[in-house]
Motif scaffolding. Sequence first.
Motif, PDB file in Angstrom:
ATOM      1  N   ILE B 224       0.848  -1.198   0.000  1.00 26.37           N
ATOM      2  CA  ILE B 224       0.000   0.000   0.000  1.00 26.37           C
ATOM      3  C   ILE B 224       0.878   1.240   0.000  1.00 26.37           C
ATOM      4  O   ILE B 224       1.942   1.272   0.611  1.00 26.37           O
ATOM      5  CB  ILE B 224      -0.966   0.056   1.208  1.00 26.37           C
ATOM      6  CG1 ILE B 224      -0.206  -0.126   2.515  1.00 26.37           C
ATOM      7  CG2 ILE B 224      -2.073  -0.937   1.072  1.00 26.37           C
ATOM      8  CD1 ILE B 224      -1.023   0.182   3.742  1.00 26.37           C
ATOM      9  N   VAL B 226      -0.221   5.547  -0.448  1.00 21.21           N
ATOM     10  CA  VAL B 226      -1.251   6.504  -0.858  1.00 21.21           C
ATOM     11  C   VAL B 226      -0.848   7.212  -2.147  1.00 21.21           C
ATOM     12  O   VAL B 226      -1.682   7.532  -2.977  1.00 21.21           O
ATOM     13  CB  VAL B 226      -1.509   7.539   0.261  1.00 21.21           C
ATOM     14  CG1 VAL B 226      -2.629   8.466  -0.121  1.00 21.21           C
ATOM     15  CG2 VAL B 226      -1.825   6.856   1.548  1.00 21.21           C
ATOM     16  N   ASP B 229      -1.990   4.654  -4.691  1.00 17.79           N
ATOM     17  CA  ASP B 229      -3.367   4.172  -4.621  1.00 17.79           C
ATOM     18  C   ASP B 229      -4.380   5.285  -4.842  1.00 17.79           C
ATOM     19  O   ASP B 229      -5.431   5.070  -5.442  1.00 17.79           O
ATOM     20  CB  ASP B 229      -3.619   3.507  -3.267  1.00 17.79           C
ATOM     21  CG  ASP B 229      -2.716   2.305  -3.066  1.00 17.79           C
ATOM     22  OD1 ASP B 229      -2.302   1.715  -4.083  1.00 17.79           O
ATOM     23  OD2 ASP B 229      -2.421   1.969  -1.908  1.00 17.79           O
ATOM     24  N   GLU B 230      -4.096   6.468  -4.292  1.00 18.31           N
ATOM     25  CA  GLU B 230      -4.999   7.588  -4.569  1.00 18.31           C
ATOM     26  C   GLU B 230      -4.131   8.779  -4.901  1.00 18.31           C
ATOM     27  O   GLU B 230      -3.878   9.631  -4.049  1.00 18.31           O
ATOM     28  CB  GLU B 230      -5.888   7.881  -3.364  1.00 18.31           C
ATOM     29  CG  GLU B 230      -7.129   8.639  -3.753  1.00 18.31           C
ATOM     30  CD  GLU B 230      -7.745   9.332  -2.575  1.00 18.31           C
ATOM     31  OE1 GLU B 230      -7.886   8.700  -1.521  1.00 18.31           O
ATOM     32  OE2 GLU B 230      -8.087  10.516  -2.710  1.00 18.31           O
ATOM     33  N   ILE B 293     -12.081  14.844   3.304  1.00 20.83           N
ATOM     34  CA  ILE B 293     -11.065  13.924   3.797  1.00 20.83           C
ATOM     35  C   ILE B 293      -9.845  14.049   2.898  1.00 20.83           C
ATOM     36  O   ILE B 293      -9.962  14.067   1.673  1.00 20.83           O
ATOM     37  CB  ILE B 293     -11.584  12.474   3.788  1.00 20.83           C
ATOM     38  CG1 ILE B 293     -12.618  12.280   4.893  1.00 20.83           C
ATOM     39  CG2 ILE B 293     -10.438  11.481   3.975  1.00 20.83           C
ATOM     40  CD1 ILE B 293     -13.346  10.977   4.811  1.00 20.83           C
ATOM     41  N   GLY B 294      -8.683  14.145   3.513  1.00 23.72           N
ATOM     42  CA  GLY B 294      -7.455  14.167   2.731  1.00 23.72           C
ATOM     43  C   GLY B 294      -6.429  13.269   3.383  1.00 23.72           C
ATOM     44  O   GLY B 294      -6.362  13.196   4.607  1.00 23.72           O
ATOM     45  N   HIS B 295      -5.684  12.538   2.572  1.00 25.99           N
ATOM     46  CA  HIS B 295      -4.586  11.777   3.167  1.00 25.99           C
ATOM     47  C   HIS B 295      -3.359  11.853   2.272  1.00 25.99           C
ATOM     48  O   HIS B 295      -3.466  12.028   1.067  1.00 25.99           O
ATOM     49  CB  HIS B 295      -4.965  10.339   3.528  1.00 25.99           C
ATOM     50  CG  HIS B 295      -5.619   9.558   2.437  1.00 25.99           C
ATOM     51  ND1 HIS B 295      -5.770   8.207   2.494  1.00 25.99           N
ATOM     52  CD2 HIS B 295      -6.161   9.942   1.267  1.00 25.99           C
ATOM     53  CE1 HIS B 295      -6.379   7.800   1.412  1.00 25.99           C
ATOM     54  NE2 HIS B 295      -6.637   8.823   0.650  1.00 25.99           N
ATOM     55  N   GLU B 302       0.892   6.841   6.348  1.00 21.21           N
ATOM     56  CA  GLU B 302      -0.174   7.698   5.868  1.00 21.21           C
ATOM     57  C   GLU B 302      -0.621   8.678   6.951  1.00 21.21           C
ATOM     58  O   GLU B 302      -0.892   8.274   8.077  1.00 21.21           O
ATOM     59  CB  GLU B 302      -1.355   6.798   5.456  1.00 21.21           C
ATOM     60  CG  GLU B 302      -2.564   7.537   4.980  1.00 21.21           C
ATOM     61  CD  GLU B 302      -3.825   6.733   5.217  1.00 21.21           C
ATOM     62  OE1 GLU B 302      -3.915   6.050   6.254  1.00 21.21           O
ATOM     63  OE2 GLU B 302      -4.708   6.779   4.370  1.00 21.21           O
ATOM     64  N   PHE B 304      -3.716  11.170   7.932  1.00 22.77           N
ATOM     65  CA  PHE B 304      -5.120  11.204   7.556  1.00 22.77           C
ATOM     66  C   PHE B 304      -5.780  12.400   8.236  1.00 22.77           C
ATOM     67  O   PHE B 304      -5.679  12.548   9.446  1.00 22.77           O
ATOM     68  CB  PHE B 304      -5.786   9.905   7.996  1.00 22.77           C
ATOM     69  CG  PHE B 304      -7.210   9.769   7.568  1.00 22.77           C
ATOM     70  CD1 PHE B 304      -7.525   9.112   6.403  1.00 22.77           C
ATOM     71  CD2 PHE B 304      -8.236  10.305   8.337  1.00 22.77           C
ATOM     72  CE1 PHE B 304      -8.841   8.982   5.998  1.00 22.77           C
ATOM     73  CE2 PHE B 304      -9.545  10.185   7.935  1.00 22.77           C
ATOM     74  CZ  PHE B 304      -9.847   9.517   6.762  1.00 22.77           C
TER      75      PHE B 304
END
Lengths: 167, 394
Positions: B224, B226, B229-230, B293-295, B302, B304
């Motif tokens: 994973i 971030v 993934d995003e 929401i922001g991460h 991560e 968050f």
Amino acid sequence: MNNEELLSTLQGKLGQFAVEIVPRNPKRIYIDVPPEHSIAANRICFEELQGRLTTATGRDTPHRIEVLYHYCLDSCGVVVTLRTWAEKPECTLDSLAAVLPGANFIEREIQDLLGVKFRNHPDPRRLILADNWPQGVYPLRRDFSARRKRNETPEFLRELTQEVTSP
Amino acid sequence: MKRTVIPIGPFHPIQEEPEFFQLTVEGETVVDVDVRLSCNHRGIERLCQDLTYDQIPFLLARICGICSASHPMAFCQACEDLCGVETPPRGLYLRSIICELERIHSHLLWVGLAGHFIGYNTVFMWAWKYREPVLELLERLIGNRNNYENFCVGGCRRDIPQEKLPEITEVMDEVQGNVEMLTKAVLDDPILKVRLGGIGILTYEQARQWCATGPTTRGSGVDIDVRRDEPYAAYNLLDWQVHVQPAGDVFAKTVVRLLEVLEAVKIIRQCVDQIEPGEIRAEVREMPQGEGIGHAEAPRGETFHYVCSDGTNYPIRYKVRAPTYVNLPSFKSSVIGQELADAMLTVAAMDPCYSCTERVAVVRNRRHSKKEILDQRTLMKLSWEKTERIRKNI
């Protein structure tokens, strides 16, 4: 998984519990789950959807305290938020930490700061507040004020405010 | 066997996060561990409710002295999620450059400290020497070695002048050569492999159960990140990869961090090549009602952030989750069953606060409550002696 597939999967798996599924935008989905189904819904998010519990947010509103469990679905980069609530004045909720160890700290934090009692929590000790902080005073509630209720504030805060206000 | 309780922490002048650990040991083996957080609670979430959206990033940069780009980054993304603002491309590239420079200096700091803990003081001095040019570069680019304060809702506050970009490339050349050498030295060293391999193991399943993030999980084979993934900032426009090691021990986490430094160098080079002149900030007129929401991927994992707005200038609820908050409980899985000499290293491998072990009281005999105080030096000595033993046996 694209967004429509994800939404229909969520509808299929959580539709039986959820009051409402709101996609605010393609990457952020908010789901309202009544407290009695919160553990079942959380388990589906963690076990079946392979979500990662990022954290939970406690929020004080006039009649209830909302607890938002945020799940990151890392395979598709979407954050799913399960919103459940504890009605005032009892403020009790089933504990997720009994099922998912990752929720242990955050539930203890919410218990300290907002006064939500988690049933069946494996380790319900204090995490955030000092040991000499008085029982039943929750610093993140909206009616909390260290200044106004001077008689109810802890010893060390009272000393501090007196030092400041004395001429 | 007789059990001994060892309290560790909570305060030390140079540690960033005071924490209190209580280890229960049988002989030399750790059998139980308890963590107590928030010995220095600053109430940042509550303070944010009294600040405007323009003021909050300055407070958030002070959550952590090392991750001072990642927290404002996550905040800005939460607000941009809330009001639906698109940052101009130059702003995105600038954000990526600063975040990756931060990652390089944070990981090198960690490598140095980990070297110090096992008695490799050369690694400590080299890694910190290699880190220095990165901090100096940040000072030249942004004005501060830490606490960059360059992010705001909608983009960046200050531009990096186009003529300063070659300076970045120069420093990256230097860092790359040094870190490649360091990585090779670490990977080829037989003593390090024995000393760090097989200790503090966090399995894939445990990493999932504790919901850990960052290099702590990537060292356990959980794929994973971030940034991939995003994708935020400019990461989806660049060619880079996520490094995952399956072993789960301290060695795997070390390798992940070193490879991530090289990956960060690669990312920064591409940013410098691709960045084009233009606007750095989109104007944000007002915050609508709602939630955001922001991460972001900080060096440790991560971060968050959740923001709830009622349409005024101030958020009505702000939530911050730092990476150590979820990585730390996984200590419960990785440290139990370890030797006392490895416990400190296992904590350090998670990259939380290094100096929690400043003072340790060993209760040898509980009935007479006679306490023997182990200070940081003694604990270090325990760890160094183990490295010496391994070195002699090889």
